[in-house]
Design an enzyme around this catalytic site. Structure first.
Site, PDB file in Angstrom:
ATOM      1  CD  GLU A  79     -10.101  53.819 -30.225  1.00  0.00           C
ATOM      2  OE1 GLU A  79     -10.733  54.880 -30.071  1.00  0.00           O
ATOM      3  OE2 GLU A  79      -8.882  53.730 -30.090  1.00  0.00           O
ATOM      4  CE  LYS A 134     -16.580  60.075 -35.712  1.00  0.00           C
ATOM      5  NZ  LYS A 134     -17.616  61.023 -35.364  1.00  0.00           N
ATOM      6  NE  ARG A 180     -10.546  64.069 -28.996  1.00  0.00           N
ATOM      7  CZ  ARG A 180      -9.857  64.046 -30.136  1.00  0.00           C
ATOM      8  NH1 ARG A 180     -10.388  64.507 -31.241  1.00  0.00           N
ATOM      9  NH2 ARG A 180      -8.630  63.565 -30.158  1.00  0.00           N
ATOM     10  NE  ARG A 208     -12.665  69.568 -33.350  1.00  0.00           N
ATOM     11  CZ  ARG A 208     -12.985  68.644 -34.245  1.00  0.00           C
ATOM     12  NH1 ARG A 208     -13.763  67.652 -33.921  1.00  0.00           N
ATOM     13  NH2 ARG A 208     -12.562  68.745 -35.457  1.00  0.00           N
ATOM     14  CD  GLU A 265     -16.680  62.500 -28.678  1.00  0.00           C
ATOM     15  OE1 GLU A 265     -15.484  62.832 -28.785  1.00  0.00           O
ATOM     16  OE2 GLU A 265     -17.547  62.814 -29.502  1.00  0.00           O
ATOM     17  CE  LYS A 300     -14.399  62.767 -40.041  1.00  0.00           C
ATOM     18  NZ  LYS A 300     -14.912  64.048 -39.702  1.00  0.00           N
TER      19      LYS A 300
HETATM   20  P1  AMP Z   1     -15.630  64.295 -36.589  1.00  0.00           P
HETATM   21  O1  AMP Z   1     -16.062  65.194 -35.464  1.00  0.00           O
HETATM   22  O2  AMP Z   1     -16.760  63.805 -37.420  1.00  0.00           O
HETATM   23  O3  AMP Z   1     -14.471  64.881 -37.349  1.00  0.00           O
HETATM   24  O4  AMP Z   1     -15.045  62.961 -35.947  1.00  0.00           O
HETATM   25  C1  AMP Z   1     -13.949  62.983 -35.096  1.00  0.00           C
HETATM   26  C2  AMP Z   1     -14.421  63.119 -33.672  1.00  0.00           C
HETATM   27  O5  AMP Z   1     -15.056  61.925 -33.244  1.00  0.00           O
HETATM   28  C3  AMP Z   1     -13.321  63.299 -32.682  1.00  0.00           C
HETATM   29  O6  AMP Z   1     -12.881  64.621 -32.624  1.00  0.00           O
HETATM   30  C4  AMP Z   1     -13.978  62.873 -31.396  1.00  0.00           C
HETATM   31  O7  AMP Z   1     -14.651  63.987 -30.834  1.00  0.00           O
HETATM   32  C5  AMP Z   1     -15.039  61.883 -31.843  1.00  0.00           C
HETATM   33  N1  AMP Z   1     -14.801  60.496 -31.406  1.00  0.00           N
HETATM   34  C6  AMP Z   1     -15.758  59.662 -30.968  1.00  0.00           C
HETATM   35  N2  AMP Z   1     -15.269  58.467 -30.662  1.00  0.00           N
HETATM   36  C7  AMP Z   1     -13.935  58.513 -30.906  1.00  0.00           C
HETATM   37  C8  AMP Z   1     -12.869  57.578 -30.787  1.00  0.00           C
HETATM   38  N3  AMP Z   1     -13.066  56.329 -30.359  1.00  0.00           N
HETATM   39  N4  AMP Z   1     -11.629  57.997 -31.152  1.00  0.00           N
HETATM   40  C9  AMP Z   1     -11.413  59.250 -31.598  1.00  0.00           C
HETATM   41  N5  AMP Z   1     -12.375  60.176 -31.725  1.00  0.00           N
HETATM   42  C10 AMP Z   1     -13.633  59.818 -31.394  1.00  0.00           C
END
Ligand code: AMP
Length: 585
Positions: free
Chosen positions: A254, A256, A261, A283, A312, A441
């Protein structure tokens, strides 16, 4: 239960070094808690309200110090309390060191005045804390302090220790969520995994403890999500394409999104649209509904069945293109002037998961099923069939085992202004609050490399008129600044190849690159061309491996095109020395 009993048990737990014994003490505490079980199961973790409930006492540390000071006597000021705290380092110890009680006035009106404890119950403490939380409006801070003073005024030292900690959410007796889960399982003889599931669904340790005791396994298993009550968000680890494809047969891929969130809870009212209930949570399960009217409007326009969606919220410019994360923050927790803020920055939701739809919980379903359900929730059932990419608010989910395809999805994501990609196990269930390996990620590049383009290949079919695959090389020899600033030309014999890049490049970009490189073709043989060293590409990669395939002795794993370094000549490109260094790191 007497609050003194709770404090005494908390003291025993705090003094216990062995984790298993801690569980046993908490188990016994739960078994003895009677009608106070729900409150005790929260207090023991320093919580007053369930985890899903964003109600707070709304009482700051200084108000708490003031209440302690007043209960401690006329010669103690809140400055004294703070000074002691600075010395002792922990509010429980500070509170436990004062001699409370017997203060006249407001203490009396809450029924207190004892001072040596013994007459305060868990229920009274909880009810007073609820009153403190509920106090609002002008004069409410004074009222909160009065109420809290009334409690401290009736506390023994040990009661004061734990009351202060509960008020400031710093229980610190070594009881984490896992301990409470295990203690519930032991106390009421139910399996830990079923307690865990009920906790994930309800986010309320108190409720789960009571259900386990009163309704047993059957009760636990019938605990369901509730629209309007937030669930902890599933989290992601960092990871690589290599790992994802090694572990799962195919990867879900997907985009990102670089936003914040959100969890959308929507309960439509079929007879009257205006009374639909829509709530949006962050979140951390904080309610942010009022800050994000666009999301509420989205729900009203697109959702016809009750649903809990995970996604998001992204800030967008006038053309709908995403803006950086900082812009979302201007909107996210905003309490005032939302309409004005909305004029400056608008936001749009994108959803990638569906936890509940039409009365059915989906946490235990695989990602692909949840995504299908998400799609069907977002699509108007009566409308003509639509392609996924035309469904507003739907984050696309690709399934592939082809690293090149993953790279081109990543390239498109970046091209569209997003952060990169998420890799997800298509068969995985939704695990609230978990930073598991099912969601990854994609690790950002540690350091990119600037490589000289030394060859290329013409594409095939539709792409026959553009160069599509580019051979990359690094410099050998002298790496000194002097030589580089001298700008001396780099001879082909001073270049060693490290790989080929073919992904991360849009069709439009390929045409541009072809125009840029064509004049530098020295030898053309079939589909392959040699290029004189002239153009430098910045490339990302996942790893540098030792490899006999290329002349440098190294190969870039999953190289991808980042951009042309038109500011650099081949003499400024990265050297074999740096490549070796990065490899060794
Ligand atoms: P991080 O904040 O760097 O830990 O990355 C995870 C966060 O990316 C998640 O908590 C979401 O807020 C965001 N996110 C963005 N796109 C997606 C997606 N397609 N699936 C899941 N999380 C996503």
């Amino acid at each position: 239960m007497e609050f003194a009993t709770f404090a005494d048990r908390a003291g025993t737990i705090e003094a216990e070094p062995a984790a298993l014994e801690v569980v046993a003490h908490v188990r016994d505490l739960f078994a003895d808690a009677g009608s106070d079980l729900e409150v005790v199961a929260r207090f023991v973790q320093g919580r007053v309200f369930p985890a899903w409930d964003s109600t707070t006492l709304d009482i700051g540390p200084s108000a708490c110090y003031e209440a302690i000071a007043r209960a401690a006597g006329t010669n103690v000021s809140s400055d004294d309390v703070e000074a002691r705290l600075a010395e002792v380092g922990e509010i429980g110890d500070v509170a436990a060191n004062y001699d409370f009680g017997g203060q006249q006035g407001l203490g009396a009106f809450t029924g207190g005045g004892g001072g040596n404890g013994g007459n305060l119950t868990v229920r009274e403490v909880h009810e007073t804390l609820e009153d403190i939380a509920a106090a609002e409006g002008s004069g409410s801070q004074d009222r909160k302090v009065d109420l809290l003073f009334g409690l401290f005024n009736r506390c023994s030292s040990e009661e004061a220790r734990y009351l202060a900690r509960i008020v400031l959410s710093e229980m610190r007796i070594g009881v984490g969520e896992g301990t409470v889960r295990d203690a519930i399982a032991e106390a009421f003889d139910v399996p830990t995994d079923r307690v865990e599931r009920a906790l994930q669904v309800s986010n309320d340790y108190g409720q789960v403890a009571r259900t386990a005791r009163d309704d047993g396994l059957e009760g636990l298993d019938s605990t369901e999500l509730e629209v309007g009550r937030p669930v902890q968000a599933m989290l992601a680890q960092t990871g690589t394409v290599t790992d994802a494809l090694e572990e799962w047969e195919t990867a879900g891929v997907e985009w990102k999104y670089d936003g914040a969130r959100i969890q959308l809870h929507h309960a439509p009212n079929r007879s009257n649209e205006s009374t639909a209930e829509t709530r949006v949570f962050s979140r951390n399960m904080e309610e942010v509904t009022d800050a994000l009217p666009e999301v509420v409007e989205f729900a009203a326009a697109h959702l016809e069945e009750p649903a809990i969606l995970d996604g998001e919220v992204v800030a967008i410019d006038e053309d709908g293109s995403p803006l950086p994360f900082q812009e979302v923050l201007k909107r996210f927790r905003r309490k005032h002037d939302v309409a004005k803020a909305r004029e400056d920055v608008s936001v749009r939701p994108v959803f990638f998961d569906c936890l509940h739809a039409g009365g059915e919980d989906l946490l235990a379903e695989p990602l692909t099923t949840r995504h299908d359900r998400l799609r069907s929730v977002l699509v108007d059932a009566d409308a003509d069939p639509v392609a996924d990419d035309e469904i507003e608010g739907l984050s696309l989910l690709w399934r592939t085992d082809d690293p090149d395809e993953i790279e081109s999805i990543a390239a498109e994501a970046l091209e569209a202004g997003h952060e990169g990609i998420m890799l997800k196990n298509p068969d995985s269930t939704y695990s609230p609050g978990r930073r598991g390996k099912h969601w990854r990620k994609r690790k950002p590049d540690v350091e990119t490399l600037d490589c000289v383009v030394t060859g290329a290949e013409w594409g095939e079919g539709r792409r026959a008129t553009v160069l599509g695959t580019f051979e990359l090389a690094v410099r050998t020899g002298d790496d000194s600044e002097e030589r580089r600033s001298a700008g001396s030309a780099v001879e082909p014999q001073n270049l060693e190849t490290v790989g080929k890049v073919a992904t991360g490049i849009t069709d439009e970009k390929l045409e541009e690159l072809t125009d840029l490189l064509e004049p530098h073709i020295t030898v053309a043989e079939g589909q392959t061309v040699d290029l004189e060293p002239a153009v430098v590409f910045e490339v990302g990669y996942e790893e540098i491996q030792s490899s006999p395939t290329y002349s440098s002795g190294y190969a870039l794993r999953f190289p991808r095109f980042v951009g042309v370094r038109s500011d650099k000549s081949p003499a400024d490109a990265d050297s074999l020395e740096r490549l070796e260094r990065l490899h060794d790191q």
